[in-house]
Design a protein around this motif. Sequence first.
Motif, PDB file in Angstrom:
ATOM      1  N   LYS A  88     -12.067   6.726   2.637  1.00  0.00           N
ATOM      2  CA  LYS A  88     -12.863   5.740   1.901  1.00  0.00           C
ATOM      3  C   LYS A  88     -11.986   4.783   1.102  1.00  0.00           C
ATOM      4  CE  LYS A  88     -16.993   8.619   1.530  1.00  0.00           C
ATOM      5  NZ  LYS A  88     -17.884   9.400   0.641  1.00  0.00           N
ATOM      6  N   GLN A  89     -10.754   5.187   0.807  1.00  0.00           N
ATOM      7  CA  GLN A  89      -9.846   4.333   0.036  1.00  0.00           C
ATOM      8  C   GLN A  89      -8.927   3.500   0.931  1.00  0.00           C
ATOM      9  OE1 GLN A  89      -8.061   6.470  -3.528  1.00  0.00           O
ATOM     10  NE2 GLN A  89      -8.838   8.249  -2.394  1.00  0.00           N
ATOM     11  N   ILE A 119      -3.894   4.314  -2.928  1.00  0.00           N
ATOM     12  CA  ILE A 119      -4.745   5.446  -2.560  1.00  0.00           C
ATOM     13  C   ILE A 119      -4.444   6.622  -3.483  1.00  0.00           C
ATOM     14  CG2 ILE A 119      -5.282   7.107  -0.742  1.00  0.00           C
ATOM     15  CD1 ILE A 119      -4.645   4.989   1.312  1.00  0.00           C
ATOM     16  N   LYS A 147     -12.372  11.520   1.551  1.00  0.00           N
ATOM     17  CA  LYS A 147     -12.027  10.822   0.305  1.00  0.00           C
ATOM     18  C   LYS A 147     -10.876   9.847   0.521  1.00  0.00           C
ATOM     19  CE  LYS A 147     -13.525  14.583  -2.759  1.00  0.00           C
ATOM     20  NZ  LYS A 147     -13.074  15.665  -3.683  1.00  0.00           N
ATOM     21  N   TYR A 207      -4.662   4.453   8.001  1.00  0.00           N
ATOM     22  CA  TYR A 207      -5.313   3.954   6.792  1.00  0.00           C
ATOM     23  C   TYR A 207      -4.954   2.494   6.533  1.00  0.00           C
ATOM     24  CZ  TYR A 207      -4.743   9.044   6.021  1.00  0.00           C
ATOM     25  OH  TYR A 207      -4.688  10.404   6.162  1.00  0.00           O
ATOM     26  N   THR A 213      -7.793  -0.125   0.140  1.00  0.00           N
ATOM     27  CA  THR A 213      -7.218  -0.362  -1.182  1.00  0.00           C
ATOM     28  C   THR A 213      -5.694  -0.261  -1.127  1.00  0.00           C
ATOM     29  OG1 THR A 213      -7.352   1.977  -1.813  1.00  0.00           O
ATOM     30  CG2 THR A 213      -9.274   0.589  -2.259  1.00  0.00           C
ATOM     31  N   TYR A 234      -4.560  10.334  -3.732  1.00  0.00           N
ATOM     32  CA  TYR A 234      -4.700  11.490  -2.858  1.00  0.00           C
ATOM     33  C   TYR A 234      -5.210  12.688  -3.654  1.00  0.00           C
ATOM     34  CZ  TYR A 234      -1.992   8.852   0.563  1.00  0.00           C
ATOM     35  OH  TYR A 234      -1.571   7.895   1.447  1.00  0.00           O
ATOM     36  N   SER A 268       0.850  -1.204   0.000  1.00  0.00           N
ATOM     37  CA  SER A 268       0.000   0.000   0.000  1.00  0.00           C
ATOM     38  C   SER A 268       0.877   1.243   0.000  1.00  0.00           C
ATOM     39  CB  SER A 268      -0.910   0.004   1.233  1.00  0.00           C
ATOM     40  OG  SER A 268      -1.613   1.223   1.324  1.00  0.00           O
TER      41      SER A 268
END
Length: 601
Positions: free
Chosen positions: A513-514, A520, A510, A299, A517, A522, A292
């Motif tokens: 919400k990612q 991300i 925003k 996150y 995943t 940005y 990630s």
Amino acid sequence: MLNFYTTGQAELEAYVTSRIMKVPTCLPPRRQQNLRTFAPATKRKRPTNQKEKDHKLVTNCLKQRLTWIQTQRQEASDGLADQLIPVPRSLTSDGLKPRTGSKSTAAKQYQDRYSDVIVPHLPSSFVTTNTAVIIDAMFIINTSPLAVHQGFGDYAKFVLERWAAPWYKRSVGSVHFIFDNGTALPDSPKAILQDSRDAAAGGNDVDHDHIEEITTSTTLPRAWRKFLGCRRCKRALCSFISQYCLGNASGVMATPNQCFVTAGALPNQMGNLAVGCIKSATTCFAVRDLESNAEEADYRIWLHASKFDSVLVYSPDTDVYHIGMALEWLNTGDRSVFVQLDMPGSMQHKYMSLTKLAGNIRNDPDLSQVPEDVRVAAVQALFVCSGCDFVSFFAGLGKCSFYKAFFQFATFITGGVEPGLLAENNEDSFFAFVRLVGTTYYQKHKAAFDANGPYALYKQFGSQEKMKQHEAWLNAIRDAVWQRTDTEDDCLPSTTALNLHWKRSQWVLKVWKQAPTSSIVYPRLEDHGWLLREGVVSVQWDTEEHMAAVHHRVATLTKGCHCKFGCNTRRCKCRKANGLCGPGCKCHNCQNMPSATTSSN
């Protein structure tokens, strides 16, 4: 010297008479003087802070405004509540830094509202071989070394045995240590937060020998907090702990299939990678589906958690469970997710059931008029826009004030009665945010209003276009609040400042919400209420147009001509500029007033 001798004799006689012989005396105390010149000692004035300067400016402007109102026979309330400080003081403190506040009070609000959400013990059936324990490792390094620890190897062994070994003994399937990835996002609003923390700690380059590379034999620093206050040393510590745990985790595992994973702090620009090891293998391996580019451990935790049905997350950071509560994967399948909230070393444990929290919010009767599919997201947006790591808090308004106002007036704020839902990502959602802020200020100062609630006051401006209606409603609240406050810190920000605040909140939402995943995206900072100049990120507190209007208003109230003969000629700078004299002028027998009659200013 003769003066010195005379003065000394007089002081000695006074001391013997009043202190030793106890004879009452009326002699005044001698002022402190310079022994060389016998001049009075120089008094040093205390530096004036920004709040005192702002208060002096506002007082001066209001005095000029009141004098002008009396001279022009205007209404007494005309313009008194106009903003006089260019930046919104309710959102920013001295030094133009975002205001901070307590985020942890949000957990208290949930606990008071939903009694079964926070429990002192995990269910007996929760911990199984399929359970994953995911630890926000940025908190575990706050555990200070013990007196018996000599080198970093002793400390890393202590961390591994303290945080990972007990879970392996309870037969969990895997333990994850997640660190912040300092190389993920070069231009980040986190820099503002780090600068504030550095300033509180005395600066990032604290006075100590930096440790660029740590080994097991490196001696521990004596001042541990000072060591952690340096970002360079803290980064080196995280990298060392990650590598040490990968090499030694198999020694504390109880069964062959147990696994250890670390991510975020690997050296040589490998912060995006996740690396694991198991007891039955002799080498480490890359965990590709856990890679990630997440900047923060907050996150990345949820990417790891999304791979399991039974998860325990350890993080006292309130942001962490607010990120997870609105993620779609929480509602898929038979998941059980707990978040441990207590700080390291706490004697009482607190476990929040994220599954129950989301379910209780969806079934909350006070949110019955809010669309069911966005109720949890609306509460998440409520938390962010009322203040979090990257979004400023409001002066005098904590989480408690916002949460109470939201649940009491949820139908008016985001129930679909008026345009915009708080959980949406569009222009109309700004209206819901305005109603939230206005309602919260109304509730705090409700004794100043004659209307029967914020919605009744809002309906008084119903004949206008929606944006104008919200602005008029906010102005009415601002005028009433101004009469009950001493400074602009407690007044509502301007509509343009609120819009920029909402954009920063949208940036955070925003990104959140990612979180599950691997990649991300940005959003662009310049489009969300920040400024990026020469690689330095700063907050855009208000629009240039509004700040220029405030500067012009202050200049009108504090600056002007000083004519002594009626301002009839072009020598008057106001007339020369084709303007009229104003409140800031100090002229006499002025003939250049807005009114037709001759007035004395």
